[in-house]
Design a protein around this motif. Structure first.
Motif, PDB file in Angstrom:
ATOM      1  N   GLU A 245      -2.368 -11.850   9.798  1.00 15.19           N
ATOM      2  CA  GLU A 245      -2.267 -10.394   9.744  1.00 15.19           C
ATOM      3  C   GLU A 245      -1.077  -9.900   8.925  1.00 15.19           C
ATOM      4  N   PRO A 246       0.117 -10.520   9.059  1.00 15.34           N
ATOM      5  CA  PRO A 246       1.243 -10.052   8.229  1.00 15.34           C
ATOM      6  C   PRO A 246       0.940 -10.152   6.738  1.00 15.34           C
ATOM      7  N   ASP A 249      -1.648  -7.397   5.793  1.00 17.78           N
ATOM      8  CA  ASP A 249      -0.999  -6.089   5.680  1.00 17.78           C
ATOM      9  C   ASP A 249      -0.384  -5.911   4.297  1.00 17.78           C
ATOM     10  N   LYS A 252      -3.339  -5.959   1.389  1.00 20.48           N
ATOM     11  CA  LYS A 252      -4.162  -4.752   1.343  1.00 20.48           C
ATOM     12  C   LYS A 252      -3.458  -3.608   0.616  1.00 20.48           C
ATOM     13  N   LYS A 253      -2.136  -3.700   0.498  1.00 22.53           N
ATOM     14  CA  LYS A 253      -1.369  -2.654  -0.180  1.00 22.53           C
ATOM     15  C   LYS A 253      -1.158  -2.948  -1.650  1.00 22.53           C
ATOM     16  N   GLN A 274     -12.223 -10.916   4.267  1.00 23.21           N
ATOM     17  CA  GLN A 274     -12.136  -9.481   3.983  1.00 23.21           C
ATOM     18  C   GLN A 274     -13.115  -9.208   2.831  1.00 23.21           C
TER      19      GLN A 274
END
Length: 344
Positions: A245-246, A249, A252-253, A274
């Protein structure tokens, strides 16, 4: 924008409906929200024709054209807004920066993102603009550190040859042959990060996870923000069942500018399941008519299949078969086959 939709009575029983620019603008926004870009372009073009001096309509049309990959026309509209229609429409600088970034014109992108931040230090897109500026700077540093051996021209051809050879060995699964070559390269070229990233992958595919982690952490320590290293770490964590998850995050940016980075990000997101995001980035390479390697079509076919676009997946697979006919019958929808080596 005009708030009225005009109705004009002709004769006694005929009512003519004359839609305003706002009417088409609203329909265009609805189509845009539904991701129907063709209709959105049609309606916004009509709205812009009716109200050519309305800056909001013009900007929205420019955004849609950019989404369709028509950056040149989008830029022309944005320049017209800030030069002729509304010089205070500072958002145009942010949109221009994004367009130039996707076109690979970093200098122009940097110029416009700085203008936006100068005029609107606390605007709607300020955070995104700051991120874009950072990404542009990081990519410029990455390109510089990867390709600049201007004071060592004698080594350039040798470096390229070794890089291509090591990549081919990796993609052919010849890990034991690739590893010593890559180990030699990172000693000879201590700031050539693709060699470090590929060495980490060679270790990873041989089950030498500790060594892979050490190499990738070294890259990020010496070249912060290196996208390939971040992607490789995310895949390694996923493979070992660790929390990703880190990394997600962060990824995705990211809005990568270079073709190489878009490809890497798209494939990484696919591996991390994803699928929509992975498909988005790989589709951009097709949409922008970028020349790609045959392996790309494996990943693009897989991505299209995973998001329910079977026809697109089949077309991509046919393209792959032109160069790799031995893959016939190994389609992603027919079997779970081993994925290609994840290089760089």
């Amino acid at each position: 924008m005009s708030k009225n939709i005009s109705n004009e009575r002709i004769g006694e029983n005929v009512l003519v409906f004359n839609p305003s620019g706002e009417f088409y603008f609203t329909k265009g926004l609805v189509a845009f929200e539904r991701n129907d870009l063709a209709k959105a372009k049609k309606y916004l073009t009509r709205a812009h024709h009716i109200e050519p001096n309305e800056p909001i309509i013009a900007c929205q049309l420019a955004i849609i054209l950019a989404e369709l990959g028509d950056y040149e026309t989008s830029n022309k509209i944005l320049y017209k807004v800030i030069s002729e229609i509304d010089p205070n429409m500072y958002e145009c600088h942010y949109f221009l920066a994004n367009n130039y970034a996707y076109m690979g014109k970093n200098a122009e992108a940097k110029e416009h993102v700085k203008l936006y931040l100068k005029y609107v230090p606390n605007g709607e897109y300020t955070n995104d603009a700051q991120d874009l500026l950072e990404i542009i700077s990081l990519e410029a540093q990455d390109i510089k550190s990867t390709c600049l051996f201007h004071d060592q021209i004698d080594y350039e051809d040798e470096l390229i040859e070794k890089q291509e050879r090591s990549r081919r060995l990796l993609e052919n699964g010849e890990l034991e042959e690739a590893t010593p070559l890559l180990e030699q390269m990172i000693v000879e070229y201590p700031s050539f990060w693709p060699a470090f990233n590929n060495l980490a992958l060679a270790y990873f595919y041989q089950g030498k996870y500790s060594k892979a982690f050490d190499i990738l952490n070294q890259v990020l320590a010496e070249n912060p923000g290196n996208l390939h290293a971040l992607c490789n770490l995310a895949v390694l964590h996923s493979h070992l069942g660790k929390d990703v998850e880190p990394f997600l995050d962060l990824l995705k940016k990211v809005y990568p500018i270079s073709v190489d980075h878009r490809y890497k990000l798209g494939v990484t997101l696919l591996i991390l399941e994803q699928f929509e995001l992975g498909y988005k980035w790989l589709k951009k390479l097709i949409h922008d008519s970028i020349q790609v390697e045959s392996t790309f079509y494996y990943w693009f076919s897989l991505a299209a299949y995973k998001v329910g676009k079977r026809n697109v997946a089949e077309k991509a697979w046919k393209r792959l078969l032109k160069e790799h006919p031995e893959k016939e019958g190994h389609e992603p929808w027919n079997m779970e086959e081993a994925k290609p080596i994840f290089t760089k």
